[in-house]
Design an enzyme around this catalytic site. Structure first.
Site, PDB file in Angstrom:
ATOM      1  N   TYR A 172      68.095 -45.732 -74.833  1.00 45.26           N
ATOM      2  CA  TYR A 172      67.037 -45.052 -74.091  1.00 45.26           C
ATOM      3  C   TYR A 172      66.093 -46.059 -73.438  1.00 45.26           C
ATOM      4  O   TYR A 172      65.798 -47.105 -74.022  1.00 45.26           O
ATOM      5  CB  TYR A 172      66.213 -44.167 -75.037  1.00 45.26           C
ATOM      6  N   GLU A 184      53.684 -25.264 -91.562  1.00 43.45           N
ATOM      7  CA  GLU A 184      54.012 -24.325 -90.477  1.00 43.45           C
ATOM      8  C   GLU A 184      52.786 -23.773 -89.760  1.00 43.45           C
ATOM      9  O   GLU A 184      52.923 -23.094 -88.737  1.00 43.45           O
ATOM     10  CB  GLU A 184      54.899 -23.197 -91.026  1.00 43.45           C
TER      11      GLU A 184
END
Ligand SMILES: [Zn+2]
Ligand SMILES: [Zn+2]
Length: 423
Positions: free
Chosen positions: A327, A401
């Site tokens: 990358y 979460e």
């Protein structure tokens, strides 16, 4: 109504986000195999009435390495995207003009790690785990699709939702770019989130400039002359040559790179020999190079090969170097970073928006940010009180979460502000 109030996440959507994240978490799929996850994404976009294109980037071509490099490296099979990429588009209907186009990205792949957490939503697939938070990224972008598709009358232009395969090394973003995701209509800016355990939910971090490093790999193959360990004069000892090359490579950053610059050269493996009394004919080193600047990347690529070859020559051996470019560095555009910062501050409060320092890991969004200006933000998902302290790629990584709703709000707000929405 303020932007923050307007983007309050209703309880039923919040519950849906948690449930969806767990569903994806329990069924992790490795890079370029994200078939079930892709189907889940498509199902939800269909239910929302969001138009999308599936199989994006799935034409089987090698993802980002040039054919001659693949041949030189002797890579026989190369992953394709598997046809799992999805591009959704939420179009504005305000009708004041054409409007701009903003792209938001989520990645869908998991990692080959055995999950060490004992939780009800633990990975049900041995040896695979969502240890990089891509289950959260995918869920958040689905939440954004839901929020924005209910607000299309507030903006013009459109929001492209990129669900990409193969972030963990396969360059899934490149295949999707080749397949035209940045065109028709052409994308003006791109944004994404990545989870971080270093901040708690409600916090984000970002920084302008290079943010993830170019991540390259190299392999040095040394050939000498094998023989009996007790007759070294009749051999050319490749173990010894490897040792000298290894030490010399560590002088590249220490003695040839400006101390103000950033670069890493790491030799990760060294393989030589089969028995204590045999001098091996061949030996091999592999390693990785991390840089931010293209000129340093070019320089190290050239010098590693030169150093290996000339040191081997000095010992009457030969060394061939195969250098594989991974990358590119991910550069957060200064203007877009300042913009995203101001939106995050408006939404979360100044105290909850932090400076994110660069890291030497690689990130596939780099390919998108090479083409269009944009920025990646770190989304706080850690929670020390609940033991959620492990970083991504750790077998005990897990996320709070509560961050799901925060992620939905942040990305939605960035898109709405970028499109100059009436909010
Ligand atoms: Zn990762
Ligand atoms: Zn990741």
């Amino acid at each position: 109504m303020s932007l923050a109030n307007r983007l309050e996440i209703p309880a039923d959507l919040d519950a849906w986000l948690r449930e969806t994240r767990r569903m994806i978490h329990m069924r992790p799929e490795l890079l370029c195999e994200e078939h079930e996850t892709s189907e889940l994404v498509q199902k939800h976009l269909t239910e929302l009435g969001v138009s999308f294109r599936k199989g994006v980037g799935g034409d089987g071509r090698p993802l980002y390495m040039s054919p001659e490099i693949i041949e030189r490296a002797g890579i026989k099979t190369f992953p394709t995207t598997g046809g799992t990429g999805v591009l959704g588009e939420v179009r504005g209907t305000r009708g004041k003009g054409d409007g701009k186009v903003v792209l938001l990205r989520a990645d869908m792949d998991a990692l080959p790690i055995e999950e060490a957490n004992d939780v009800p939503y633990k990975s049900q697939t041995p040896g695979k785990m969502h240890a990089c938070g891509h289950d959260l990224h995918t869920t958040i972008l689905l939440g954004v699709a839901e929020v924005l598709s209910g607000m299309t009358d507030t903006f013009d232009g459109s929001v492209k939702l990129m669900f990409q395969p193969g972030e963990e090394g396969a360059g899934g973003a490149v295949a999707m770019i080749h397949d035209g995701i940045l065109e028709n209509p052409s994308v003006d800016a791109a944004f994404a989130l990545h989870v971080t355990s270093e901040l708690t939910p409600g916090n984000v971090a970002l920084g302008a400039g290079p943010h993830a490093a170019a991540a390259d790999t190299f392999e040095i193959r040394v050939t000498g002359k094998g023989g009996h360990a007790a007759f070294p004069h009749t051999t050319v000892d490749t173990t010894l040559v490897c040792a000298h090359i290894l030490i010399a490579l560590q002088t590249l950053v220490a003695r040839e790179i400006d101390p103000i610059e950033t670069a890493v050269v790491t030799v990760g493996t060294m393989h030589a020999g089969t028995a204590h009394n045999i001098i091996p004919q061949t030996a091999k080193l592999t390693g990785t190079v991390r840089t931010y600047k293209p000129e340093l990347r070019d320089y190290l690529e050239q010098r590693i090969a030169e150093m290996a070859a000339t040191i081997a020559q000095g010992f009457r051996a030969t060394a061939e170097t195969v250098y594989l470019r991974g990358y590119p560095p991910m550069i957060n555009d200064p203007e877009m970073t300042a913009f995203a910062q101001s939106v995050a501050e408006e939404l979360l409060g100044v105290d909850n928006v932090h400076y994110g320092k660069p890291m030497m890991a690689g990130e596939d969004l780099a390919f998108v940010l090479e083409k269009v200006p944009g920025c990646m933000l770190s989304l706080g998902t850690g929670n020390p009180e609940r033991g959620l302290i492990y970083p991504p790629h750790h077998p005990r990584f897990d996320a709070d979460e509560d961050a799901l709703a925060v992620g939905v709000r942040v990305l939605s707000a960035i898109a709405l502000r970028y499109l100059d929405a009436d909010v």
